[in-house]
Scaffold this active site. Structure first.
Site, PDB file in Angstrom:
ATOM      1  CG  HIS A 183      -1.835   0.899   1.310  1.00 22.59           C
ATOM      2  ND1 HIS A 183      -1.699   2.326   1.834  1.00 22.59           N
ATOM      3  CD2 HIS A 183      -3.283   0.823   1.208  1.00 22.59           C
ATOM      4  CE1 HIS A 183      -2.753   2.922   1.982  1.00 22.59           C
ATOM      5  NE2 HIS A 183      -3.797   2.287   1.502  1.00 22.59           N
TER       6      HIS A 183
ATOM      7  CG  ASP B  23       0.723  -2.341   6.221  1.00 19.08           C
ATOM      8  OD1 ASP B  23      -0.228  -2.598   6.956  1.00 19.08           O
ATOM      9  OD2 ASP B  23       0.579  -1.697   5.271  1.00 19.08           O
TER      10      ASP B  23
ATOM     11  CD  GLN C 178      -6.890  -4.401   4.280  1.00 19.55           C
ATOM     12  OE1 GLN C 178      -7.738  -5.259   4.730  1.00 19.55           O
ATOM     13  NE2 GLN C 178      -6.961  -3.313   3.703  1.00 19.55           N
TER      14      GLN C 178
ATOM     15  CE  LYS D 168      -7.118  -0.254   6.229  1.00 16.92           C
ATOM     16  NZ  LYS D 168      -7.960   0.341   5.378  1.00 16.92           N
TER      17      LYS D 168
ATOM     18  CB  CYS E 197      -3.719   3.170  -1.572  1.00 18.54           C
ATOM     19  SG  CYS E 197      -4.801   4.657  -1.204  1.00 18.54           S
TER      20      CYS E 197
HETATM   21  N1  7TS Z   1      -1.813  -0.676   4.831  1.00 15.56           N
HETATM   22  C1  7TS Z   1      -2.552  -1.301   4.364  1.00 15.56           C
HETATM   23  C2  7TS Z   1      -2.227  -2.873   3.871  1.00 15.56           C
HETATM   24  C3  7TS Z   1      -3.762  -0.982   3.704  1.00 15.56           C
HETATM   25  O1  7TS Z   1      -4.609  -1.683   3.518  1.00 15.56           O
HETATM   26  C4  7TS Z   1      -4.214   0.269   4.299  1.00 15.56           C
HETATM   27  C5  7TS Z   1      -5.621   0.979   3.972  1.00 15.56           C
HETATM   28  C6  7TS Z   1      -3.133   0.930   4.939  1.00 15.56           C
HETATM   29  C7  7TS Z   1      -2.018   0.654   5.178  1.00 15.56           C
HETATM   30  C8  7TS Z   1      -3.510   2.667   5.453  1.00 15.56           C
HETATM   31  O2  7TS Z   1      -4.182   2.549   6.661  1.00 15.56           O
HETATM   32  P1  7TS Z   1      -5.040   3.799   7.294  1.00 15.56           P
HETATM   33  O3  7TS Z   1      -5.890   3.329   8.134  1.00 15.56           O
HETATM   34  O4  7TS Z   1      -3.756   4.661   7.862  1.00 15.56           O
HETATM   35  O5  7TS Z   1      -5.386   4.643   5.973  1.00 15.56           O
HETATM   36  N2  7TS Z   1      -6.150   0.580   2.874  1.00 15.56           N
HETATM   37  C9  7TS Z   1      -7.185   0.880   2.225  1.00 15.56           C
HETATM   38  C10 7TS Z   1      -7.772   0.279   1.146  1.00 15.56           C
HETATM   39  O6  7TS Z   1      -7.337  -0.805   0.821  1.00 15.56           O
HETATM   40  N3  7TS Z   1      -8.764   0.957   0.918  1.00 15.56           N
HETATM   41  O7  7TS Z   1      -9.022   1.934   1.363  1.00 15.56           O
HETATM   42  C11 7TS Z   1      -8.155   1.997   2.415  1.00 15.56           C
END
Ligand code: 7TS
Length: 421
Positions: free
Chosen positions: A131, A208, A211, A234, A373
């Site tokens: 990401h 990371d 997910q 999430k 992303c």
């Molecule tokens: N890493 C992964 C693997 C992610 O899927 C996401 C967000 C992030 C980091 C960043 O997370 P945040 O909470 O700091 O934004 N992924 C997604 C997505 O797949 N669709 O919208 C956000």
């Protein structure tokens, strides 16, 4: 029989009524089918109520006041941190820093550990499936420090090419930062093996878990991982809160990143001494109520059981693959279901992913479309955008079945447009 098969099955219908939003109709007569869980999940009533209760009965700033409300807020906030600690089996709760999400956790490590430790020529090993949150902070760090970025390549079917580690991991590698589960491909990476290989090469490892932590059991001590980041929104929690876990000796040695109130022991006009963990990395007023909501989300997930959740999502994604594979002109990105979590990204004929999402929305099906992303990942597979359905514990097989008529409708609409348009 695999360990997963022995888990007692989860009945999503037993939980759906806990989620007020899931009973709404998108439009009159069109019930919501929410398949955008990789972007953000929905909230059970008890998570919402935990935050309402805090605002209505206990709210004050934390770690500052000695009045009754401040003490009650402190206690709730500290309890939430303890819930996080237990959820990922961190040794001590001070090692769980409340951040604003996975992105802010990665940025803290890049700015704090990265700026203090990396020299020109040092290497950071990433993967081609990251990401942007796990690419851009390291690109910025490389610009500041002169460090070099390397990437583990992907196979055609969306797995990491682990044999490349033989040449990619060297004594120059100072950090391996990679995703546990891809937000596009759904691939479940062999996390333990990569951490072990990284450590053998003398590197630190950041995982990371944005997910993975919401969807399967995570044990930072068993993994021996150095840093782990994830986001509350999430995993049934509110937005605006996340967690950075780190090994104590690393966090102790790292300089604070953001400066301000809350993160200091003493301040003079021209200097400061940083406070202890976790305060050192929590400058300013933290996401108090969001953290309390995250604690309630963890309670909810624990009652269901992470193994049951992982097993249920495997059933859903297996069914989704079976349905999608029958659709002519549909290409699934990523591996077969046995290697993946509840995420399926695909392209359909020459129809743009946004158009697919729009037609599915007419049937109440919420998916995400775009590059999610992860532009370099899409470039790797020569596709500009994909449609993505991603599942959680409250999704049913009957909902997954609805993808077939929804996608047939998309094909009908756009083929007609192409023929007559
Ligand atoms: N890493 C992964 C693997 C992610 O899927 C996401 C967000 C992030 C980091 C960043 O997370 P945040 O909470 O700091 O934004 N992924 C997604 C997505 O797949 N669709 O919208 C956000």
């Amino acid at each position: 029989m695999s360990a997963l098969m022995q888990v007692s099955p989860l009945d999503p219908l037993a939980y759906r009524s806990d989620f007020p939003i899931l009973s709404r109709e998108v439009r009159p007569g069109v019930p919501l089918i929410y398949f955008d869980n990789a972007a953000s999940t929905q909230h059970p009533r008890e998570v919402i109520q935990s935050m309402v209760r805090c605002y209505e009965e206990h709210y004050a700033n934390v770690h500052r006041g000695i009045h009754q409300l401040a003490q009650e807020s402190d206690e709730l906030f500290d309890q939430a941190r303890e819930k996080v600690r237990a959820f990922i089996n961190a040794p001590q709760r001070e090692q769980c820093i409340f951040t604003y999400g996975a992105t802010s956790g990665i940025n803290i490590v890049a700015r704090s550990w990265g700026d203090a430790n990396l020299k020109p020529g040092d290497e950071i090993l990433l993967t081609e499936m990251e990401h942007h949150a796990n690419l851009v902070p390291w690109q910025q760090l490389a610009e500041r420090s002169g460090a070099v970025l390397r990437h583990i390549p992907l196979t055609e079917d969306g797995l990491l090419q682990l044999d490349a580690l033989d040449t990619l991991l060297t004594e120059r590698t100072k950090l391996v930062a990679f995703v546990a589960i891809s937000n596009v491909l759904g691939t479940i990476n062999p996390v333990g093996e990569i951490i072990r290989r990284g450590h053998q090469a003398g590197a630190l490892v950041l995982l990371d878990g944005a997910q993975s932590v919401p969807h399967q059991k995570t044990d930072v001590q068993a993994l021996d991982v150095d840093f782990l980041v994830f986001s509350g929104h999430k995993m049934l929690g509110p937005s605006g809160v996340g967690v950075l876990y780190g090994k104590r000796e690393l966090l102790e040695a790292m300089p604070p990143f953001l400066g301000g109130g809350g993160m200091i022991r003493r301040v003079r006009l021209d200097s400061f001494e940083p406070g202890d963990l976790p305060a050192k990395f929590e400058a300013g007023t933290p996401p108090i109520v969001s953290a309390i909501g995250l604690g309630a989300a963890i309670d909810y997930l624990n009652r269901i059981g992470m193994d049951a959740i992982a097993h249920h999502e495997r059933l859903l994604v297996t069914r989704a693959h079976a349905i999608l594979e029958k659709i002519e002109g549909l290409r699934i990105l990523g591996p077969t279901p046995e290697y993946k979590a509840g995420i399926v990204s695909f392209s359909l004929d020459q129809i743009h992913a946004h158009d697919v999402a729009e037609v599915l929305d007419r049937s109440g099906i919420a998916i995400r479309a775009g590059h999610h992303c992860a532009m370099p990942l899409h470039n790797r597979y020569n596709v500009g955008a994909t449609a993505r359905a991603s599942f959680y514990l409250y999704n049913t097989l009957a909902e997954v079945e609805q993808l077939a008529p929804g996608l047939d409708a998309a094909k009908r609409v756009f083929h007609r447009k192409r023929n007559f348009g």
